[in-house]
Design a protein around this motif. Sequence first.
Motif, PDB file in Angstrom:
ATOM      1  N   UNK A 205      12.463   0.015  -2.324  1.00 19.00           N
ATOM      2  CA  UNK A 205      11.973   0.471  -3.624  1.00 19.00           C
ATOM      3  C   UNK A 205      10.527   0.874  -3.460  1.00 19.00           C
ATOM      4  N   UNK A 206      10.113   1.908  -4.170  1.00 19.09           N
ATOM      5  CA  UNK A 206       8.713   2.297  -4.222  1.00 19.09           C
ATOM      6  C   UNK A 206       8.273   2.140  -5.671  1.00 19.09           C
ATOM      7  N   UNK A 207       7.344   1.218  -5.896  1.00 20.83           N
ATOM      8  CA  UNK A 207       6.828   0.955  -7.234  1.00 20.83           C
ATOM      9  C   UNK A 207       5.662   1.885  -7.488  1.00 20.83           C
ATOM     10  N   UNK A 208       5.625   2.529  -8.645  1.00 23.60           N
ATOM     11  CA  UNK A 208       4.593   3.521  -8.949  1.00 23.60           C
ATOM     12  C   UNK A 208       3.964   3.237 -10.310  1.00 23.60           C
ATOM     13  N   UNK A 209       2.622   3.254 -10.344  1.00 25.61           N
ATOM     14  CA  UNK A 209       1.881   3.067 -11.591  1.00 25.61           C
ATOM     15  C   UNK A 209       0.858   4.184 -11.722  1.00 25.61           C
ATOM     16  N   UNK A 210       0.804   4.815 -12.872  1.00 22.63           N
ATOM     17  CA  UNK A 210      -0.225   5.815 -13.139  1.00 22.63           C
ATOM     18  C   UNK A 210      -1.568   5.142 -13.345  1.00 22.63           C
ATOM     19  N   UNK A 211      -2.639   5.823 -12.964  1.00 23.07           N
ATOM     20  CA  UNK A 211      -3.976   5.233 -13.123  1.00 23.07           C
ATOM     21  C   UNK A 211      -4.678   5.711 -14.385  1.00 23.07           C
ATOM     22  N   UNK A 212      -4.158   6.736 -15.031  1.00 18.13           N
ATOM     23  CA  UNK A 212      -4.706   7.252 -16.287  1.00 18.13           C
ATOM     24  C   UNK A 212      -3.542   7.531 -17.223  1.00 18.13           C
ATOM     25  N   UNK A 213      -3.794   7.547 -18.539  1.00 21.75           N
ATOM     26  CA  UNK A 213      -2.714   7.830 -19.498  1.00 21.75           C
ATOM     27  C   UNK A 213      -2.069   9.204 -19.281  1.00 21.75           C
ATOM     28  N   UNK A 214      -2.811  10.175 -18.755  1.00 25.42           N
ATOM     29  CA  UNK A 214      -2.249  11.515 -18.549  1.00 25.42           C
ATOM     30  C   UNK A 214      -1.658  11.719 -17.154  1.00 25.42           C
ATOM     31  N   UNK A 215      -1.626  10.666 -16.328  1.00 34.88           N
ATOM     32  CA  UNK A 215      -1.042  10.820 -14.986  1.00 34.88           C
ATOM     33  C   UNK A 215       0.466  11.038 -15.095  1.00 34.88           C
ATOM     34  N   UNK A 216       1.053  11.547 -14.031  1.00 35.74           N
ATOM     35  CA  UNK A 216       2.480  11.851 -14.012  1.00 35.74           C
ATOM     36  C   UNK A 216       3.320  10.613 -14.317  1.00 35.74           C
ATOM     37  N   UNK A 217       3.000   9.498 -13.676  1.00 38.83           N
ATOM     38  CA  UNK A 217       3.790   8.283 -13.866  1.00 38.83           C
ATOM     39  C   UNK A 217       3.610   7.750 -15.288  1.00 38.83           C
TER      40      UNK A 217
END
Length: 171
Positions: free
Chosen positions: A70-82
Amino acid sequence: MYQDNDSNNSGPQRPVFRKIDHIAIAVHDVEEAIKYFTDVMGFNLERRLHIKGRRTGMLSAEMTHGEIKFVLCQGTEPESQVSRLISNYGPGVAHIALAVDEAHSAAEQLGGFGISFDTSVIEGPGLKQVFTARDSNSGLSFEFIERTSEGGFLEENVQNLFDQLEKADAY
């Protein structure tokens, strides 16, 4: 009507999917998700990446347990892709990566069935990958990945993907 690759029909062919290479999961908090996967599920943390685009970024963690990844992904800004993905679809599966023998051929074959892509084939050390546009019915996106040596994900490959998705304003 379903068309099997083994049929004698001269219509378009589909690629052979070898296995699920990995499943990317969009999460609110990557640190909480890592704790869940390690402490509760017994997965190993293989590597972390912090990818920075022109406008936004992403934190990721590669988690493995035997052949499962599994690759866990978190956006760093509200407008990021994730972050936008979570806003529109909620946390959960970002994409499912299917191993193929040849990424260019897979994209061409599936394009013949009307699948559109958010990226061109991304070529990096040890792998080639291409990402579909998100299906409006299921919300799923697929990655077709051809590995020649690298079992994980190098920062350069993930950065190239992030840059293409940011440019296409895709998530």
